[in-house]
Design an enzyme around this catalytic site. Structure first.
Site, PDB file in Angstrom:
ATOM      1  N   ASP A 230      -1.325 -10.953  55.461  1.00  0.00           N
ATOM      2  CA  ASP A 230      -0.095 -11.697  55.194  1.00  0.00           C
ATOM      3  C   ASP A 230       0.805 -11.713  56.428  1.00  0.00           C
ATOM      4  O   ASP A 230       1.227 -10.663  56.910  1.00  0.00           O
ATOM      5  CB  ASP A 230       0.664 -11.010  54.037  1.00  0.00           C
ATOM      6  CG  ASP A 230       1.931 -11.770  53.648  1.00  0.00           C
ATOM      7  OD1 ASP A 230       1.839 -12.658  52.788  1.00  0.00           O
ATOM      8  OD2 ASP A 230       3.006 -11.475  54.220  1.00  0.00           O
TER       9      ASP A 230
ATOM     10  N   TYR B 202       8.072 -13.731  61.302  1.00  0.00           N
ATOM     11  CA  TYR B 202       7.737 -12.380  61.782  1.00  0.00           C
ATOM     12  C   TYR B 202       7.471 -12.379  63.292  1.00  0.00           C
ATOM     13  O   TYR B 202       7.410 -11.320  63.914  1.00  0.00           O
ATOM     14  CB  TYR B 202       6.497 -11.796  61.082  1.00  0.00           C
ATOM     15  CG  TYR B 202       6.577 -11.684  59.571  1.00  0.00           C
ATOM     16  CD1 TYR B 202       7.795 -11.787  58.898  1.00  0.00           C
ATOM     17  CD2 TYR B 202       5.433 -11.463  58.808  1.00  0.00           C
ATOM     18  CE1 TYR B 202       7.856 -11.697  57.511  1.00  0.00           C
ATOM     19  CE2 TYR B 202       5.496 -11.363  57.423  1.00  0.00           C
ATOM     20  CZ  TYR B 202       6.713 -11.493  56.788  1.00  0.00           C
ATOM     21  OH  TYR B 202       6.775 -11.402  55.418  1.00  0.00           O
TER      22      TYR B 202
ATOM     23  N   LYS C 236       3.772 -18.296  56.260  1.00  0.00           N
ATOM     24  CA  LYS C 236       4.914 -18.827  55.506  1.00  0.00           C
ATOM     25  C   LYS C 236       5.777 -19.720  56.388  1.00  0.00           C
ATOM     26  O   LYS C 236       5.966 -19.443  57.577  1.00  0.00           O
ATOM     27  CB  LYS C 236       5.784 -17.676  54.980  1.00  0.00           C
ATOM     28  CG  LYS C 236       4.988 -16.598  54.259  1.00  0.00           C
ATOM     29  CD  LYS C 236       5.855 -15.517  53.647  1.00  0.00           C
ATOM     30  CE  LYS C 236       5.030 -14.302  53.279  1.00  0.00           C
ATOM     31  NZ  LYS C 236       4.792 -13.373  54.378  1.00  0.00           N
TER      32      LYS C 236
ATOM     33  N   HIS D  94       9.030 -19.912  52.403  1.00  0.00           N
ATOM     34  CA  HIS D  94       9.446 -18.514  52.516  1.00  0.00           C
ATOM     35  C   HIS D  94      10.692 -18.138  51.694  1.00  0.00           C
ATOM     36  O   HIS D  94      10.717 -17.085  51.066  1.00  0.00           O
ATOM     37  CB  HIS D  94       9.680 -18.180  54.002  1.00  0.00           C
ATOM     38  CG  HIS D  94       9.551 -16.735  54.333  1.00  0.00           C
ATOM     39  ND1 HIS D  94       9.009 -16.284  55.512  1.00  0.00           N
ATOM     40  CD2 HIS D  94       9.885 -15.611  53.656  1.00  0.00           C
ATOM     41  CE1 HIS D  94       9.013 -14.963  55.523  1.00  0.00           C
ATOM     42  NE2 HIS D  94       9.541 -14.541  54.414  1.00  0.00           N
TER      43      HIS D  94
END
Ligand SMILES: NC(=O)c1ccc[n+]([C@@H]2O[C@H](COP(=O)([O-])OP(=O)(O)OC[C@H]3O[C@@H](n4cnc5c(N)ncnc54)[C@H](OP(=O)(O)O)[C@@H]3O)[C@@H](O)[C@H]2O)c1
Length: 315
Positions: A91, A96, A121, A154
């Protein structure tokens, strides 16, 4: 439900099949210096992470690996380690800032693409139809992949409608095997479903022993949308790894608190994606399929619910 793009993932061979003469339950076998998590069945060792069938027929591992904060070389090494010990669901997310590292870890692992289940996402800054198409392609490029298994919207902000249309098109083109959302409450899901041609397969939300999300849990079940838990350990907050109630349960089964918590998620039917930068923890977190929590322990853990987020800074 769009039936046109029945994903070929249904027949995905997710099991690592390695000839073995051993007999027993769950074990770790050293394979070329790495460890493959295995459960013995007959004379074969199989990766023992069970799958769940999503509402579009796609199979998804019920336990995966989270990568938030694992960036740069640590991100690459962690993803490589995670795959080498048996994780198949990885994931990540645009926000990120680690899709390149995750992609490098995947590449280094040498695993066949079809054995993996990769999630990314779409961040809210990229919302809207055109932006979402571009953002998706950027994610693919960074990851070095031809398709994603799961792409999530997200957070429920921005032009969700425009993005969802783009995601539906990418799904129909076969570039995404399943589409879903993250951090949506029942009202936001209803709003989306009012115009969606393709129903979300997943809602990834904060869920752990201190925030059990019973209302959303029941709501998602009714809608046939799979619940996925982010921060399944509450990212270590509120003293989860030294909680005496969890420790007492863990002692009964000769397991760790982390294993009891992941087993509790599993028995609730929730997909969990624990993160770890340590290989020993990665292995420990996979070793949850050889014991079962009786109802009494499930109830005791239910009583730990504080019914409030442990991440107020994100709301
Ligand atoms: N959709 C969203 O909005 C959203 C938001 C947050 C997170 N996520 C996803 O969910 C994933 C998981 O959540 P998270 O990263 O916030 O935290 P988490 O998985 O709840 O907890 C991670 C923490 O637990 C520790 N840990 C892991 N295994 C352990 C073990 N066996 N024993 C003791 N400590 C252990 C890790 O330390 P070590 O590294 O030392 O093992 C790390 O400090 C993320 O990585 C991300 O992929 C999604």
């Amino acid at each position: 439900m769009d039936k046109k793009n029945q994903p070929d993932g249904i027949n995905r061979r997710r099991f690592l099949q390695i000839g073995s003469a051993f007999a027993g339950s769950a074990i770790f076998l050293p394979i070329s210096g790495n460890y493959v998590f295995g459960a013995i069945s007959g004379n074969r060792v199989k990766n023992s992470i069970p799958d769940v069938k999503l509402n579009n027929g796609l199979l998804m591992p019920r336990l995966g690996f989270g990568t938030n904060t694992l960036t740069g070389d640590i991100g690459e090494r962690s993803v490589y380690d995670a795959i080498s010990v048996g994780y198949r669901l990885i994931d990540t997310a645009t926000v990120y800032g680690n899709e390149e590292s995750v992609g490098a870890g995947i590449k280094k692992s040498g695993i066949k693409r079809e054995e993996l289940f990769v999630t990314s996402k779409l961040w809210v800054d990229d919302s809207g139809y055109e932006n979402s198409k571009k953002a998706f392609q950027t994610s693919l490029n960074k990851l070095g992949l031809e398709y994603l298994d799961l792409y999530l919207y997200h957070r429920p902000r921005g032009d969700v409608k425009g993005s969802w249309k783009a995601m539906e098109e990418l799904y129909r083109e076969g570039k995404i095997k399943a589409i879903g959302v993250s951090n949506f409450d029942p009202g936001q899901l209803s709003e989306l479903m009012a115009y969606a041609k393709i129903k979300p397969a997943i809602n990834q939300i904060e869920a752990h022993v201190f925030y059990q999300e019973h209302i959303l849990y029941d709501d998602l079940k009714k809608r046939d949308v799979q619940m996925e838990a982010w921060s399944p350990f509450a990212a270590g907050r509120n003293g989860i790894f030294s909680n005496e109630t969890l420790a007492a349960i863990a002692r009964k089964y000769n397991k760790s608190i982390a294993q009891v918590v992941l087993r509790w998620h599993f028995q609730r039917g929730i997909v969990a994606i624990p993160r770890s930068s340590q290989k020993t923890h990665m292995i420990e977190n996979l070793n949850i399929f050889d014991f079962e929590l009786p109802n009494s322990d499930m109830q005791t853990i239910a009583s730990l619910d504080l019914n409030t987020t442990q991440f107020p800074e994100w709301t």
